[in-house]
Design a protein around this motif. Sequence first.
Motif, mmCIF file in Angstrom:
data_model
loop_
_atom_site.group_PDB
_atom_site.id
_atom_site.type_symbol
_atom_site.label_atom_id
_atom_site.label_comp_id
_atom_site.label_asym_id
_atom_site.label_seq_id
_atom_site.Cartn_x
_atom_site.Cartn_y
_atom_site.Cartn_z
ATOM 1 N N ALA A 26 16.414 1.810 0.333
ATOM 2 C CA ALA A 26 16.129 0.959 1.492
ATOM 3 C C ALA A 26 14.916 1.472 2.267
ATOM 4 O O ALA A 26 14.357 0.751 3.102
ATOM 5 N N GLY A 27 14.496 2.711 1.982
ATOM 6 C CA GLY A 27 13.298 3.255 2.623
ATOM 7 C C GLY A 27 12.013 2.936 1.885
ATOM 8 O O GLY A 27 10.925 3.326 2.301
ATOM 9 N N LEU A 28 12.151 2.206 0.780
ATOM 10 C CA LEU A 28 10.986 1.884 -0.041
ATOM 11 C C LEU A 28 10.116 0.822 0.630
ATOM 12 O O LEU A 28 10.593 0.006 1.407
ATOM 13 N N THR A 29 8.818 0.828 0.320
ATOM 14 C CA THR A 29 7.955 -0.281 0.694
ATOM 15 C C THR A 29 6.896 -0.453 -0.384
ATOM 16 O O THR A 29 6.798 0.355 -1.308
ATOM 17 N N LEU A 30 6.125 -1.534 -0.265
ATOM 18 C CA LEU A 30 5.044 -1.799 -1.212
ATOM 19 C C LEU A 30 3.713 -1.636 -0.499
ATOM 20 O O LEU A 30 3.398 -2.379 0.433
ATOM 21 N N MET A 31 2.926 -0.668 -0.913
ATOM 22 C CA MET A 31 1.591 -0.438 -0.367
ATOM 23 C C MET A 31 0.603 -1.256 -1.198
ATOM 24 O O MET A 31 0.607 -1.171 -2.420
ATOM 25 N N HIS A 32 -0.231 -2.048 -0.539
ATOM 26 C CA HIS A 32 -1.210 -2.849 -1.276
ATOM 27 C C HIS A 32 -2.510 -2.939 -0.485
ATOM 28 O O HIS A 32 -2.539 -2.659 0.727
#
Length: 325
Positions: free
Chosen positions: A95-101
């Motif tokens: 749940a701490g994940l994110t997508l860097m773009h």
Amino acid sequence: MKIIIKDINYPLSLYYSYLLPLFRVEKHNNGVVFTKEIGICRGLRCKYMVGNETTCIIPNNCSHHTIRQILGIENHKYVKEFFNKLGIFKNNVFAGLTLMHSPRDKLYIFTSIFLSRNTDYYANTVKWIKIIHRNNCLTNPLKCAKFIRSYQYKQLIEIYDDIVKFLSKNNYQPLEEAVELLKIKYVGLKTINAYLLHTYGITEYAPIDRHYQALLRSLGVKPYVPNKKYCLCHEFNCSKCLFKNTCIYGLTRNIFKHFNGFIQSISYIQGRIQKHLTRKIKHRSKLEETIIDLIRHEGFNTIIKSYIELIDSIKILFNFERSQL
């Protein structure tokens, strides 16, 4: 300017990111410092401490919108939505994940994805991108031919003019750009889906790697991977394609929608960590060792447990969504 970000686990998020080669990553006490050395917003410096609090120093020439893209602040809202929908937000490490773009780094990101095929991403691709940057080979790739002797780089040199022709323009929409890139020799569906995900943050798209295929098999799904000519025929619009409910790309988009890219990313992280636990990766690069050390603080067993919990919850969601197709 300084900002403080909570609840995002950057070691996990950097681990699968194609923006990783654009950063210098260093251990720092009970955390990690990652500094953007390449591309837009050079000088961005963030310090992540175990406990999911990150302090970032923002360069003056970097817009608020661009920073939110690079640091995945907007995309983390989708992760929260996803885990809340599954009912496992509070205790699941993913749940701490994110997508860097970063759309303004698209040439570097495409190069990173293209060079990562059939090689160790952390030991080779990251090193190659830094060599390319250091020797200014993004404008003249032949200059780095003596430093990078892989077949991936030889193919990149061969198609480089075609890539630059499209990526140097700013008037393309992401899907129009994807169609033009897919027409280029050596460029396949996995590369383009990764490009849309990691460059533009369009989370409906996901590269179908062996880790994601393993996850899908655990859900009882065994769709086929299409020839890219079908995707070109329909200009990457799966809704118009006859194979949308059997093709592995169309099916995952239909079922998981804008959660698709996150689910694939989680499957990659778990698959890579599982290889470490079973000692299938004998020699880690210094970069991967740095990131793994931070992930280890979460506890590998916790990560595996979180993944099993995620799969069990997705099965319920999958069966529901599947019945609606």
